[in-house]
Every structure is written in C-alpha cells, then in structure tokens.
Design a protein around this motif. Structure first.
Motif, short mmCIF file in Angstrom:
data_model
loop_
_atom_site.label_atom_id
_atom_site.label_comp_id
_atom_site.label_asym_id
_atom_site.label_seq_id
_atom_site.Cartn_x
_atom_site.Cartn_y
_atom_site.Cartn_z
N VAL A 292 -1.36 28.82 78.13
CA VAL A 292 -2.31 29.85 78.56
C VAL A 292 -1.88 30.41 79.92
O VAL A 292 -1.83 31.64 80.11
N THR A 293 -1.56 29.53 80.84
CA THR A 293 -1.16 29.99 82.19
C THR A 293 0.04 30.92 82.12
O THR A 293 0.06 31.97 82.76
N ASN A 294 1.05 30.56 81.30
CA ASN A 294 2.25 31.40 81.19
C ASN A 294 1.93 32.78 80.64
O ASN A 294 2.38 33.79 81.17
N ILE A 295 1.17 32.79 79.56
CA ILE A 295 0.87 34.09 78.94
C ILE A 295 -0.01 34.93 79.86
O ILE A 295 0.21 36.13 80.01
N VAL A 296 -0.99 34.28 80.48
CA VAL A 296 -1.87 35.02 81.41
C VAL A 296 -1.03 35.59 82.56
O VAL A 296 -1.23 36.74 82.99
N HIS A 297 -0.06 34.81 83.03
CA HIS A 297 0.83 35.27 84.10
C HIS A 297 1.53 36.57 83.69
O HIS A 297 1.59 37.54 84.45
N GLU A 298 2.02 36.55 82.44
CA GLU A 298 2.69 37.74 81.89
C GLU A 298 1.75 38.94 81.84
O GLU A 298 2.09 40.05 82.24
N LEU A 299 0.52 38.68 81.34
CA LEU A 299 -0.47 39.77 81.22
C LEU A 299 -0.88 40.31 82.59
O LEU A 299 -1.15 41.51 82.73
N LEU A 300 -0.91 39.42 83.59
CA LEU A 300 -1.24 39.86 84.95
C LEU A 300 -0.12 40.74 85.49
O LEU A 300 -0.36 41.78 86.11
N ASN A 301 1.14 40.34 85.23
CA ASN A 301 2.28 41.14 85.69
C ASN A 301 2.30 42.52 85.07
O ASN A 301 2.67 43.50 85.71
N GLU A 302 1.89 42.58 83.80
CA GLU A 302 1.87 43.88 83.12
C GLU A 302 0.63 44.68 83.48
O GLU A 302 0.44 45.79 82.98
N GLU A 303 -0.23 44.08 84.30
CA GLU A 303 -1.49 44.70 84.74
C GLU A 303 -2.44 45.02 83.59
O GLU A 303 -3.29 45.90 83.68
N LEU A 304 -2.26 44.29 82.48
CA LEU A 304 -3.19 44.46 81.34
C LEU A 304 -4.47 43.67 81.60
O LEU A 304 -5.53 43.99 81.11
N VAL A 305 -4.31 42.61 82.40
CA VAL A 305 -5.43 41.73 82.72
C VAL A 305 -5.51 41.64 84.24
O VAL A 305 -4.48 41.71 84.91
N ILE A 306 -6.74 41.53 84.78
CA ILE A 306 -6.86 41.31 86.23
C ILE A 306 -7.75 40.12 86.52
O ILE A 306 -8.59 39.75 85.70
N GLU A 307 -7.56 39.57 87.72
CA GLU A 307 -8.39 38.45 88.15
C GLU A 307 -9.62 39.01 88.85
O GLU A 307 -9.51 39.94 89.65
#
Ligand SMILES: [Zn+2]
Length: 411
Positions: free
Chosen positions: A46-61
């Motif tokens: 989960v952490t790895n995929i979320v990291h990817e999604l954060l980099n692509e700016e598809l997901v934000i914290e």
C-alpha cells in the motif's frame, strides 16, 4: 479479486493500484492503514503504490485522522481538482460540451446547435473546434486532461469508438475515437448517450449504491441504459436497451424504423406532438392551442406540461396515456431483467406526477410478484446534466479500472 489468475507482475500491480485508487475515491478520505485493512494488501505494498500515486499527484495527503492509540494517521484523498475531463453530449439538435474535475463537477460548459443538413465531417470539425475553445477558455494545461468522453445518440460501437448510425442526424460510421485521439493525443471514449447517462446516474445520480439498474431517457427518441453488476450491458450487437423500438401496439402508427407501434412513436417527442395535433384538428378546445398561438409546429413536451399544470384536460390526458405506455414497456423490462431500480430521465421526466403516477400504476398492476411491485422508479438525479456527467463518467470508469494503464500506453 482474482489476483492469482494474472501472471504478469505489472498487471497485478496495476490491479492493486486501481483497487487502491477506487477505495480512496469511494471513501472520500482514508488512511494507508485502513486501505491495507480493506484491500488485504500488505502495508508495504500500500505504501509503495500510494507513494506512486502521490508522485503523480493523483492522490493528496489531507489532515490527520482520528488516532486509534498511536500516532494520528494521515488521510489520503483523490486530487480531483488537479485533473480534468472533457465531456461531449451529442444530441439530435444540440451538442453540449463541459470541462469537469474528477468528481464530474462541471467547471465550464458550452452548447451549440446543429442542423439536420450537417455532414459527418462537419460534425467532427465542430466538435474539435469547440473542444479547443473550451480548453482555451478554461485555461487548463493539456497534460492535465485525463480524457474526452463522448455520449452520442444512436448506435455506437463502444469498443472501436465509432458512431455506427445516428438516425435523427442521418449520419453513419463516424470514427470519433480515432479522429479525436489523433487530434488531441488524449484517450477518447465513445458510447451511446443513454448508456453514458446510465453510468453517470450510477456514479453520481439516482443510482448510487445500486449494482443493477436501468436508466430510461425519453426525449426526441427513447432508449435505455442497462447496468448489471456495475457494468454496462450492451448485448451482442450493441442493441441492448433500444426499448424505443419495442412494440407496444401491434396496430400502432408507423415508426421511423419502418416498423409499427414502436414505443417511441407513442411516447417520445413526436408521439406527444401528434397526439395533441390529432385532437386539435378534430376541433378540441385546449390551452395547448393558445400557448402555441395556433401553430401546431410549436407543440412540444414543455408546452404540454405547461398546459397540464394549468389544468388543461387534453394535456393531462396525453401525459397520462404516455405514462401508461411507458409503464407497459417498463413492466416488460421488470419481467425480463428484474432490476431493483429504474431511473427516468430526459425532457419528459420533468412532467413529474402527471406522467409518473399513471406509469407507476401500470407497473404495479402488471407486476408478477410482490417483489416486482417493489421495483423503485425514480426521476433522474442529474437532470439536465445527465448527458454530460455520463460522458465524463466514461473516462472515470476507465481511469478507476484495470484498463487504464494499458490503454494509456496504446494512445
Ligand atoms: Zn421503431
């Protein structure tokens, strides 16, 4: 989810990725720990995929969530305002355009009229020009546009993105997907307009929370979008849902398709109009004549509804008869597909109780069992936005499903 049947690591990763994206989207806000719990994926995955999604700016914290003892978890959400989708709704008389965010919120829209004499090439040119104008006006970078979704009236080959036949425009074989992808270099999806609407209602309208539903649109034509197990059902040749051409009166009037007594001839725009005309020519006094200043060409669903609201007998009769025919067709659908919910959209749904009450009455009377009588029949939750939101949802469905990564590489 059947991960084990997919051999390729890449594919499994994208499957997990879409699973996570979907859970973030449907939860609104969620922590990494909750995602792991819900998906049964390991926390490092989960952490790895979320990291990817954060980099692509598809997901934000976002803010921190409630603590379950230890450190407060950071909540994640879809960065819906950072990306855009273009929706195009090609109707019989008008084409509507919109730019939305990833929640299908319309940020900007435009509408243009089309003429019956327009050629296939002219229509494509017009669509391209309007999309450019909209992108310019909205002032958004092309790289942030996730796709263009098109709802097109008539028969559509959704897989190849071709408008096979648009009867009211008399257009054939327009390769919308390939032409627009070549122009904009962005993924394009094309679907029959009512099917797109059904998808829109399922994601954002009256269909939220239902895995199976049927959305019926009554306007110049009449059609249905069928969703089963959260997916559109198209049938072998893309004809599923063409309820406008199911026969409700063997001796009824001739239809544009060549057959007789099709539902469309009795309930859609022209059906209402000719029902009113017939009575007026026979000398019946009605508010409809006053509202149209004696010009029968001006008779429309809107005017009939207006007359009904003022208590005009003929207008009320026409809407009731329309409701009864629609009720008969819907009762057929209930007995063929047995959906838990049926959504009625299009101009006619605005006639509200004048039409819906007799419609529901027929369904109740004809239903085979107690359960069938419980079929929920409601008006569209999206109203006039249904076509555009539906078109946009074509892209969202693809984005949040397994196909997305594979598809992007092929464009
Ligand atoms: Zn027909």
């Amino acid at each position: 989810m059947a991960n084990h049947v997919i051999g390729s690591f890449q594919l499994m990763k994208s499957l997990n990725r879409s699973l996570i994206l979907n859970i973030i989207r449907s939860s609104g806000m969620i922590s990494r720990a909750e995602i792991a719990k819900k998906t049964r994926l390991t926390p490092p995955t989960v952490t790895n995929i979320v990291h990817e999604l954060l980099n692509e700016e598809l997901v934000i914290e976002g803010q921190t969530g409630p603590s379950s003892g230890g450190r407060k978890p950071i909540m994640l959400r879809i960065n819906s305002r950072n990306f855009y989708i273009i929706g195009v709704d090609v109707g019989v008389k008008k084409v509507r355009f919109a730019v939305t965010d990833l929640n299908a919120e319309i940020l900007m829209k435009s509408i243009v009229s089309i003429s019956e004499r327009m050629t296939e090439e002219e229509l494509v040119k017009l669509i391209i020009k309007q999309i450019y104008t909209l992108i310019d006006k909205a002032d958004i970078p092309r790289t942030k546009i996730m796709g263009i979704g098109i709802g097109m009236h008539g028969i559509v080959d959704a897989e190849r993105g071709i408008s096979i036949f648009a009867p009211n425009l008399n257009m054939k074989n327009i390769p919308l997907k390939s032409m627009l992808e070549a122009e904009f270099m962005i993924p394009v999806k094309v679907e029959n307009d009512v099917r797109a609407m059904a998808l829109g209602e399922a994601w954002f309208g009256s269909g939220i929370g239902f895995e199976d539903l049927i959305c019926i649109n009554v306007g110049y034509g009449i059609g249905a979008g069928i969703i089963m197990n959260n997916k559109l059902f198209r049938g072998r040749h893309g004809l599923a849902g063409e309820i406008g051409h199911t026969v409700v009166d063997l001796n009824g009037p001739r239809c544009t398709c060549g057959s007789y007594g099709c539902l469309q001839t009795l309930t859609a725009h022209d059906g209402l109009k000719s029902a009113a005309m017939k009575e007026i020519i026979l000398g019946r006094r009605t508010l409809i004549s006053e509202l149209t200043e004696g010009d029968v060409d001006k008779i429309s669903g809107k005017i009939i509804h207006q007359a009904a609201k003022s208590g005009d007998d003929l207008a009320i009769e026409i809407l009731q008869t329309t409701g009864k025919y629609l009720g008969a067709a819907i009762s057929n659908l209930v007995h063929v597909l047995n959906p838990p919910k049926i959504i009625i959209g299009g101009g006619i749904s605005k006639a509200g109780p004048f039409l819906l009450d007799p419609l529901k009455e027929v369904v109740l009377k004809r239903a085979l069992s107690e359960e069938a009588r419980e079929t929920i029949i409601v008006e569209s939750g999206l109203g006039d936005r249904a076509g555009l939101v539906g078109a946009v949802t074509l892209i969202l469905e693809d984005m949040f499903s397994l196909n997305y990564e594979n598809r992007r590489q092929t464009v």
